[in-house]
Write an enzyme that holds these catalytic residues in place. Sequence first.
Site, PDB file in Angstrom:
ATOM      1  N   LEU A  89       0.821  -1.209   0.000  1.00  0.00           N
ATOM      2  CA  LEU A  89       0.000   0.000   0.000  1.00  0.00           C
ATOM      3  C   LEU A  89       0.856   1.262   0.000  1.00  0.00           C
ATOM      4  O   LEU A  89       0.342   2.374   0.086  1.00  0.00           O
ATOM      5  CB  LEU A  89      -0.968  -0.017   1.187  1.00  0.00           C
ATOM      6  CG  LEU A  89      -1.850  -1.269   1.266  1.00  0.00           C
ATOM      7  CD1 LEU A  89      -2.840  -1.158   2.420  1.00  0.00           C
ATOM      8  CD2 LEU A  89      -2.590  -1.525  -0.045  1.00  0.00           C
ATOM      9  N   ARG A  90       2.181   1.065  -0.074  1.00  0.00           N
ATOM     10  CA  ARG A  90       3.166   2.117  -0.336  1.00  0.00           C
ATOM     11  C   ARG A  90       3.393   3.104   0.797  1.00  0.00           C
ATOM     12  O   ARG A  90       4.067   4.123   0.587  1.00  0.00           O
ATOM     13  CB  ARG A  90       2.799   2.899  -1.604  1.00  0.00           C
ATOM     14  CG  ARG A  90       2.713   2.052  -2.866  1.00  0.00           C
ATOM     15  CD  ARG A  90       3.995   1.285  -3.133  1.00  0.00           C
ATOM     16  NE  ARG A  90       4.029   0.684  -4.461  1.00  0.00           N
ATOM     17  CZ  ARG A  90       4.934  -0.204  -4.864  1.00  0.00           C
ATOM     18  NH1 ARG A  90       5.872  -0.601  -4.010  1.00  0.00           N
ATOM     19  NH2 ARG A  90       4.904  -0.691  -6.074  1.00  0.00           N
ATOM     20  N   ASP A 331      -1.008  -9.472  -5.051  1.00  0.00           N
ATOM     21  CA  ASP A 331       0.359  -8.961  -5.228  1.00  0.00           C
ATOM     22  C   ASP A 331       0.299  -7.516  -5.739  1.00  0.00           C
ATOM     23  O   ASP A 331       0.985  -7.142  -6.684  1.00  0.00           O
ATOM     24  CB  ASP A 331       1.170  -9.837  -6.180  1.00  0.00           C
ATOM     25  CG  ASP A 331       2.671  -9.549  -6.114  1.00  0.00           C
ATOM     26  OD1 ASP A 331       3.113  -8.939  -5.125  1.00  0.00           O
ATOM     27  OD2 ASP A 331       3.397  -9.919  -7.059  1.00  0.00           O
ATOM     28  N   HIS A 335       1.938   1.857  -9.036  1.00  0.00           N
ATOM     29  CA  HIS A 335       3.052   2.708  -9.462  1.00  0.00           C
ATOM     30  C   HIS A 335       2.527   3.986 -10.089  1.00  0.00           C
ATOM     31  O   HIS A 335       1.415   4.025 -10.637  1.00  0.00           O
ATOM     32  CB  HIS A 335       3.912   1.991 -10.517  1.00  0.00           C
ATOM     33  CG  HIS A 335       4.752   0.885  -9.985  1.00  0.00           C
ATOM     34  ND1 HIS A 335       5.754   1.077  -9.057  1.00  0.00           N
ATOM     35  CD2 HIS A 335       4.747  -0.444 -10.256  1.00  0.00           C
ATOM     36  CE1 HIS A 335       6.339  -0.087  -8.783  1.00  0.00           C
ATOM     37  NE2 HIS A 335       5.735  -1.019  -9.495  1.00  0.00           N
TER      38      HIS A 335
END
Length: 451
Positions: A89-90, A331, A335
């Site tokens: 989830l960055r 997965d 981006h």
Amino acid sequence: MTRPSNMREWSARARAAGEAQAEPTGATLIRGARVLDPASATDRKLDVLIENEHIAAVGEALAAPARASIIDAHGLWLMPGLVDLCARLREPGATHKASFASEMPAAFAGGITQVLIPPDTQPALDTPAMLIRVQRLARQAGTLDVRMLGALTRELSGAALAELSALKSAGAVGVSNAAAPINDSRIARRALEYAKGLELPVHVFAQDAGLAGNGCAHEGPVATRLGLSAVPVAAEVAALRFWISLVEDTGARVHFCRLSTARGAELIEAALGRGLPVSADVAAHQLHLCDTDVDGFNAQCHVQPPLRTRDDRDALRAAVASGVIGAICSDHQPHEADAKINPFPLTEPGISALETLLPLTLQLVHDGLLSPLQAAERLSRGPAAIAGLDSGRIASGALADLVLVDAEARWTLRPERMLSAGRNTPFAGRTLRGRVRATWRAGRAVFRASG
């Protein structure tokens, strides 16, 4: 939908959308749904009553409490909320790509109510303080149940074990070194011994770093023709054999993440046949794509492990159907657009996949490879068992994590309409079959489809 100009604006909008969609808990009666409960092997038309955070009753012709919301679900499937074993989830460390606030609405739109995040955040999840910090960030962003894997080694360096006991006490449901290698086999063995004593599952990304090198595509004719550095099947096989041998020695529970090869599935089947405490998952895209999809240097198909051959894909499908592979994960790796515009080897691997996990799995049902109940098992009860979570069931007293699905709905994936901040998907323009109509997290309606 106009894309916000920066991640701060996107996060604010996504958080506002999630808050607008999240209805207060109360009584909701779902009438006439096809209830798919893998925990009890139930597949029949029933009513389900939600009161506050839990399922109050499951049965035929249930009476509606006063002031209850009533949903006519005839023709729809009701499944446990999806449990995703791997979603990046960055946050923290890469909020220029996405954030908790941007990705939670996407998860709910995909029917996902619980996610596991791997420990390769920046900084890594290798201390209790980091786990507590991330838990706090997740709670502030919304109601998605975010669970974490602690780092197996400090800073994921592979050189020294992290404080696994402290990580477990801080809430880690397992430990992993993510995609970072552990080159010292003694460290790997000690890690399993330590985890075994703590009853912590170890999540292993099985890829031998030496054999994989800087490869970005499957070793085969496509990579050769395109001049791409390759990752051989042996990279997965060698790593699996190594870790399985350590499981034999230590008795530790090991979960193998995101298998990509037929040989890998065979090794897991053999290990299960010997009674070893292993399990495995596969990313949904590996069940639909293969190495020929990389042709034309399609950077949207740059993933790790790489897409393999059609035979590998078919073997993975068979392993999912038989239960050798017990879970399908997204997965998810969102981006920014720039991450996918360089020459193929220089692009960043990964797919924005929260919103396609369910329809890609349902396609296996429509193809006759899985029954509806098996699909629910691979998406909820199976991954919940792997993560040690008491979820993935529809029964009186259970937490009301539910997803209502129109399994026949056909729709075209348009990246500009995705809720995730990441629009990187190889399925853009593809007609998918199966769509979420509503999602409940702990009894709260967190998503309802418009129209």
